[in-house]
Write an enzyme that holds these catalytic residues in place. Structure first.
Site, PDB file in Angstrom:
ATOM      1  N   LYS A 404       0.827  -1.204   0.000  1.00 43.06           N
ATOM      2  CA  LYS A 404       0.000   0.000   0.000  1.00 43.06           C
ATOM      3  C   LYS A 404       0.870   1.265   0.000  1.00 43.06           C
ATOM      4  CE  LYS A 404      -4.060  -2.138   2.223  1.00 43.06           C
ATOM      5  NZ  LYS A 404      -5.055  -1.927   1.176  1.00 43.06           N
ATOM      6  N   SER A 426      -9.901  -2.720   4.787  1.00 44.23           N
ATOM      7  CA  SER A 426     -11.026  -3.062   5.651  1.00 44.23           C
ATOM      8  C   SER A 426     -10.628  -3.141   7.117  1.00 44.23           C
ATOM      9  CB  SER A 426     -11.638  -4.399   5.223  1.00 44.23           C
ATOM     10  OG  SER A 426     -10.663  -5.428   5.284  1.00 44.23           O
ATOM     11  N   HIS A 447     -13.979   2.329   2.385  1.00 43.16           N
ATOM     12  CA  HIS A 447     -14.132   0.883   2.510  1.00 43.16           C
ATOM     13  C   HIS A 447     -15.385   0.434   1.762  1.00 43.16           C
ATOM     14  CE1 HIS A 447     -14.948  -2.755   5.372  1.00 43.16           C
ATOM     15  NE2 HIS A 447     -14.515  -3.136   4.197  1.00 43.16           N
TER      16      HIS A 447
END
Length: 706
Positions: A404, A426, A447
């Protein structure tokens, strides 16, 4: 309110035009106007025919739910409903022809009023829908719908509309016999007027004619009896008796149609009042109508920030989640750059959208040219330079901080200074992920839920450095996608993953205690959850539950608090029974056969000699979610009861009849729920301990909703 005109031919036009509203609704004020207008038209000898229509794009949207939500006196409400019944009976039995000209949507109470006419003509409006959707909000039709619709089209044809709340297009309503004609938009009033002028005989409804028979058979006929038996069985299997409205609708139809129309309307009025007064109806109206409406109108959007219009977005990761996000964005008219590690993976992500649109084209739901245009808006690539000009990038790569961080830096090297970077994580805290960003004020969590095209919720996670402008502009994207947002503050697991896991882990804890697996699963279903906790663990995989726990343990160190159930997930991972994707978990998944609980569970988790009653398990499964939600409120993860309830129902299927975890606490009563939590805490552990917030509210007599 209702404009009354009388033309030289004796046609009285009653035109709904409620001031200060975009739609006409039934409430105390509009009903009084309706009663007066009907009385005037019926009693005036100069009136030869009555035409009812609307000055607004739609006819009548239904009842004013705020009016119903505030109802507390059953006798008063019954009196109101019976006044409406008497007025509509006066209209349809007055001996004058009555035509309804319907320009647009005619739903709920609107259709019930239309059914009191002798002739219904609708505009061929592609956006218009016709139906009785009251059941979807925990209600039943209270303006004669359970009596007139079955008498008009038959019991068998009307039950799906009443029990499922189906909304029909004009052509479908015409085919069923609900409408008498469909004409070009703008000509419906003239068509109704022409029909009225052609009537020379006294008009009456079919059910008022001598020798009338219910189409398709009376209640007593063997075929219809079988329909009722099947409907009752299916309803029980689907709802476990948790929803009063559909059961009461069946009773209304059955009891009402063995009598005359006037007695049937009284029967409906009694059931309507009984249903409105239930906590289930109050909960569903509050959350599914009011709270959902507020969320969709972006009630949580910071003021003073100009609305962001989106023309181009980036999506990082072309797996199922990223592909779904790309699809909903392209469907909304937004250009999408879909990036993955190699071109083959990116193309596969676009193929997900192609499969969806091909199916829609095949079914006649989407024109071929529009399908091609949608696909043309998705550009699959490996080149980050293609992100130039994107107003926002949504990252949907693996739940790995290093990956990420890498894609964050690659994106920001291309994006404009004011562009937003959103992570679809999440579970990983947004504030920590934002450390990889050169502009953390523009970093936010979005999300989405899988499959994105079918799951309408987006959980918006605000990090410690996320700016209010970034929040506002991110909410604008969600609205542009036609989805529903809730806003939460950053924390481990945020809100939805955190509370969802409490349900799953409670089921695993029960298994560890020696409670029969089938009893656990049935308790989940009887509680109103869409899936039992063991089956749900198989869906998300025990491996994911295990990995999240391992990551949490590593991140928190000495502050880590183990929770019952994690050891069960770890054991299943050790055995390789990680869930559905592996073909084995708590359930077996035989090729071509129906899944069933794994027989080896009995050896792995031996049954206790004494099994608890199912109600105690239902209490635990619901209470553990509710108390964890309150903790999220106490910690500031959640800031509104609205977002808590909407998020729970849309994200993981918390029972709608309970209204969401916060609505359920309010239904039980704050003080009573504190007592319940203290008892469960003593019996099963600190995870049930009532938060201080609840105790304070109980002492002060406060509630989450006023």
């Amino acid at each position: 309110m209702i404009d009354f005109t009388l033309d030289p031919q004796g046609i009285a036009t009653l035109c709904w035009n409620m001031p200060g509203r975009s739609q006409n609704v039934l409430n105390g004020e509009s009903c009084e106007a309706l009663f007066a207008a009907i009385e005037r038209a019926v009693s005036d000898d100069a009136v030869n025919g009555i035409l009812m229509t609307s000055a607004k794009p739609d006819f009548i949207a239904g009842g004013d739910l705020e009016w119903l939500l505030s109802a507390s006196d059953a006798a008063e409400l019954f009196g109101r409903v019976m006044r409406l019944h008497r007025a509509l009976r006066s209209l349809e039995t007055c001996g004058k022809p009555v035509a309804m000209a319907l320009p647009g949507a005619t739903l709920g109470g609107g259709l019930e009023i239309a059914l009191a006419g002798h002739y219904r003509v609708a505009a061929d409006n592609p956006k218009a829908r016709f139906g009785l959707p009251e059941v979807t909000l925990g209600l039943l039709p209270g303006g004669g719908g359970t009596q007139r619709l079955p008498r008009l089209i038959g019991i068998q044809k009307s039950l799906p509309l009443l029990l499922e709340g189906k909304r029909l297009k004009a052509a479908e309503a015409l085919k069923l016999g609900i409408l008498d004609a469909v004409v070009a938009p703008g000509t419906e009033v003239e068509a109704a007027r022409e029909w009225l002028l052609a009537q020379h005989d006294i008009r009456q409804q079919p059910w008022d004619a001598k020798g009338y028979r219910i189409p398709g058979g009376a209640v007593s006929s063997p075929a219809v009896q079988q329909v009722f038996m099947a409907s009752n069985a299916l309803l029980r299997a689907k709802t476990y008796g948790n929803y009063p409205a559909p059961a009461n609708i069946l009773s209304c139809v059955y009891e009402g149609l063995i009598t005359n129309i006037d007695t049937g309307l009284q029967t409906e009025a009694r059931y309507f009042v009984e249903t409105v007064m239930t906590p289930e109806a109050k909960n569903m109206i509050r959350t599914l109508f009011f709270s959902m409406g507020e969320a969709n109108k972006l009630a949580g959007r910071p003021a003073g920030v100009p609305v962001q219009k989106y023309s181009k977005i980036g999506v990082l990761g072309a797996g199922m989640m990223g592909a779904g996000i790309a699809y909903v964005a392209a469907k909304s008219g937004i250009e999408v750059v879909l990036i993955d590690m190699n071109q083959e993976a990116a193309e596969k992500g676009k193929a997900y959208s192609r499969a969806l649109v091909d199916k829609q084209v095949e079914r006649g739901q989407l024109a071929q040219d529009k399908a091609q245009a949608l696909l043309g808006r998705i550009t699959p690539t490996t080149d980050y330079a293609r992100l130039d000009g994107a107003e926002i990038v949504v990252e949907a790569v693996f739940e790995d901080r290093a990956i990420k961080a890498d894609v964050t830096k690659k994106s920001e090297a291309v994006l404009a200074a004011d562009a937003i970077f959103a992570s679809n994580t999440s579970t990983l805290p947004i504030t920590g992920l934002a450390e990889a960003s050169a502009r953390p004020a523009n970093f936010i969590g979005l999300h989405f839920f899988s499959p994105v095209e079918r799951m309408p919720l987006v959980e918006v996670i605000v990090g410690k450095q996320t700016s209010q402008a970034t929040l506002a502009r991110s909410l604008d994207l969600i609205q542009a996608l036609g989805m529903t947002p809730i806003v939460v503050n950053d924390s481990r697991g945020f809100y939805t993953s955190r509370v969802f896991s409490s349900y799953v882990l409670e089921g695993l804890a029960m298994l560890r205690e020696g409670i029969a697996p089938a009893l656990i699963e049935n308790a989940g279903l009887m509680a109103g959850m869409p899936v039992g906790p063991l089956a749900l663990t198989d869906e998300v995989s025990s491996e994911l539950v295990y990995k999240i726990d391992r990551q949490t343990r590593a991140d928190l160190g000495d502050a880590y608090q183990p929770r019952p159930g994690h050891d069960v997930a770890a054991k299943m991972v050790e055995l390789g029974r990680i869930g559905k994707k592996a073909g084995m978990g708590y359930y077996e998944y035989p090729a071509g056969g129906k899944k069933h609980l794994w027989s080896g569970l009995a050896e792995l988790f031996p049954l206790a000699q004494s099994q608890p009653d199912v109600q105690s398990l239902i209490e635990r499964l619901i209470a553990v979610q509710a108390v964890e939600t309150v903790r999220c409120m106490e910690e500031g993860v959640l800031t509104t009861a609205r977002d808590a309830d909407v998020g729970a129902i849309l994200a993981w299927g918390f029972p709608a009849f309970r209204g969401g975890p916060i609505s359920w606490v309010q239904t039980v009563g704050i003080a009573q729920f504190v007592e319940q939590c203290e008892r469960l805490s003593t019996q099963h552990g600190a995870r049930f301990a009532p938060p201080a917030l609840l105790k304070t509210m109980a002492e002060k007599g406060e509630g989450f909703y006023q």
